[in-house]
Structure formats: structure tokens, C-alpha cells
Design a protein around this motif. Structure first.
Motif, short mmCIF file in Angstrom:
data_model
loop_
_atom_site.label_atom_id
_atom_site.label_comp_id
_atom_site.label_asym_id
_atom_site.label_seq_id
_atom_site.Cartn_x
_atom_site.Cartn_y
_atom_site.Cartn_z
N VAL A 1 1.32 -17.52 0.81
CA VAL A 1 1.88 -16.39 1.55
C VAL A 1 1.31 -15.15 0.88
O VAL A 1 1.49 -14.94 -0.32
CB VAL A 1 3.42 -16.39 1.52
N LEU A 2 0.59 -14.35 1.67
CA LEU A 2 -0.10 -13.17 1.15
C LEU A 2 0.36 -11.93 1.89
O LEU A 2 0.87 -12.02 3.01
CB LEU A 2 -1.62 -13.33 1.35
N PRO A 3 0.14 -10.77 1.30
CA PRO A 3 0.48 -9.53 2.01
C PRO A 3 -0.38 -9.36 3.26
O PRO A 3 -1.54 -9.75 3.27
CB PRO A 3 0.16 -8.42 1.01
N ARG A 4 0.21 -8.82 4.30
CA ARG A 4 -0.55 -8.53 5.52
C ARG A 4 -1.73 -7.64 5.15
O ARG A 4 -1.61 -6.77 4.30
CB ARG A 4 0.32 -7.83 6.56
N GLY A 5 -2.89 -7.92 5.72
CA GLY A 5 -4.11 -7.19 5.40
C GLY A 5 -4.97 -7.91 4.36
O GLY A 5 -6.06 -7.46 4.04
N ALA A 6 -4.48 -9.05 3.86
CA ALA A 6 -5.24 -9.82 2.87
C ALA A 6 -6.52 -10.36 3.51
O ALA A 6 -6.56 -10.66 4.71
CB ALA A 6 -4.40 -10.97 2.33
N THR A 7 -7.54 -10.50 2.70
CA THR A 7 -8.85 -10.99 3.18
C THR A 7 -9.08 -12.43 2.73
O THR A 7 -8.32 -12.98 1.92
CB THR A 7 -9.98 -10.11 2.62
N LEU A 8 -10.16 -12.99 3.24
CA LEU A 8 -10.57 -14.32 2.80
C LEU A 8 -10.74 -14.34 1.29
O LEU A 8 -10.29 -15.28 0.62
CB LEU A 8 -11.92 -14.67 3.45
N ALA A 9 -11.38 -13.34 0.72
CA ALA A 9 -11.58 -13.27 -0.72
C ALA A 9 -10.25 -13.26 -1.46
O ALA A 9 -10.09 -13.93 -2.49
CB ALA A 9 -12.41 -12.05 -1.09
N LEU B 1 -7.20 -11.71 7.30
CA LEU B 1 -6.52 -12.92 7.76
C LEU B 1 -5.31 -12.62 8.63
O LEU B 1 -4.70 -11.56 8.51
CB LEU B 1 -6.09 -13.74 6.55
N HIS B 2 -4.99 -13.60 9.46
CA HIS B 2 -3.81 -13.54 10.32
C HIS B 2 -2.88 -14.70 9.97
O HIS B 2 -3.29 -15.68 9.36
CB HIS B 2 -4.23 -13.61 11.79
N ASP B 3 -1.65 -14.58 10.40
CA ASP B 3 -0.67 -15.63 10.13
C ASP B 3 -1.17 -16.98 10.62
O ASP B 3 -1.71 -17.09 11.73
CB ASP B 3 0.66 -15.25 10.82
#
Length: 112
Positions: free
Chosen positions: A29-37, A72-74
Motif C-alpha cells: 500500500v503506497l501513497p497516491r502518486g507513487a511510481t513504479l520505481a 501507479l493506480h489502485d
């Protein structure tokens, strides 16, 4: 799902990598706006596979190539691809040459 995820503050993603002997996967679970990296870094992939460079091998989401800065998206599935061991074009050429040689031999080509 927690209340922060419902409000849109996070995205749930999985990071996966398949080598010759196993499939490795982590749910995050990552913050919205997180990237693949960001997902690769948070997953612990680099510690698990220190010899694999995702930037070199290639990355994607749900089977489509994506750069490391892709947002990324959910429910995205982040995929880290394996480096190619052979050139697919060369492999196709060899199969075509083998097929043509086999067809010629069956028709009584050279050597009969």
C-alpha cells in the motif's frame, strides 16, 4: 480497506518477478502518486535480487511496458521483466531456416 485508502490517499499494488525457479511477489500500500520505481524500492526487490536491474531488464504494469516514472493506480500489478537470454528475431530466423530445410528434405531435396 482502511479509511485512508477509501479517501483516495493510497493505492494498493503488487510487485512481481518470475525467474527460472520461482515467482516472487509482494503486496504493498503506497501513497497516491507513487511510481513504479517507488513500488520496486518499497517492495524489497533489490535486496531479494541484487543482480537484477529493473531499469535494464524492463518493467511494466499488467503486461504492458511502462517506464520507472509511471504513476501507479489502485490494484496495479507491477512486473519486473527478466533480461532476454537470446534475440527473439534471431530465434525466429533460425526456426524459419530449420523449417525450410526440413520441408526441402521431405520433398526429396539435396542429398537424395
Amino acid at each position: 480497506m482502511d479509511s485512508q485508502a477509501r479517501r483516495g490517499g493510497t493505492v494498493a499494488v503488487s510487485v512481481c518477478y518470475a525467474d527460472a525457479s520461482e515467482t516472487w511477489m509482494r503486496e504493498l500500500v503506497l501513497p497516491r502518486g507513487a511510481t513504479l520505481a517507488d513500488a520496486i524500492l518499497a517492495s524489497g526487490f533489490r535486496q531479494a535480487y541484487p543482480g537484477v536491474d529493473p531499469a535494464q531488464a524492463g518493467t511494466g504494469v499488467h503486461g504492458r511496458r511502462r517506464p520507472l516514472d509511471h504513476v501507479l493506480h489502485d490494484h496495479d500489478r507491477v512486473e519486473i521483466y527478466r533480461p532476454l537470454v537470446f534475440d527473439p528475431k534471431e530465434s525466429r530466423r533460425r526456426r524459419a531456416a530449420h523449417k525450410a530445410a526440413s520441408a526441402g528434405a521431405r520433398r526429396g531435396g539435396p542429398g537424395r
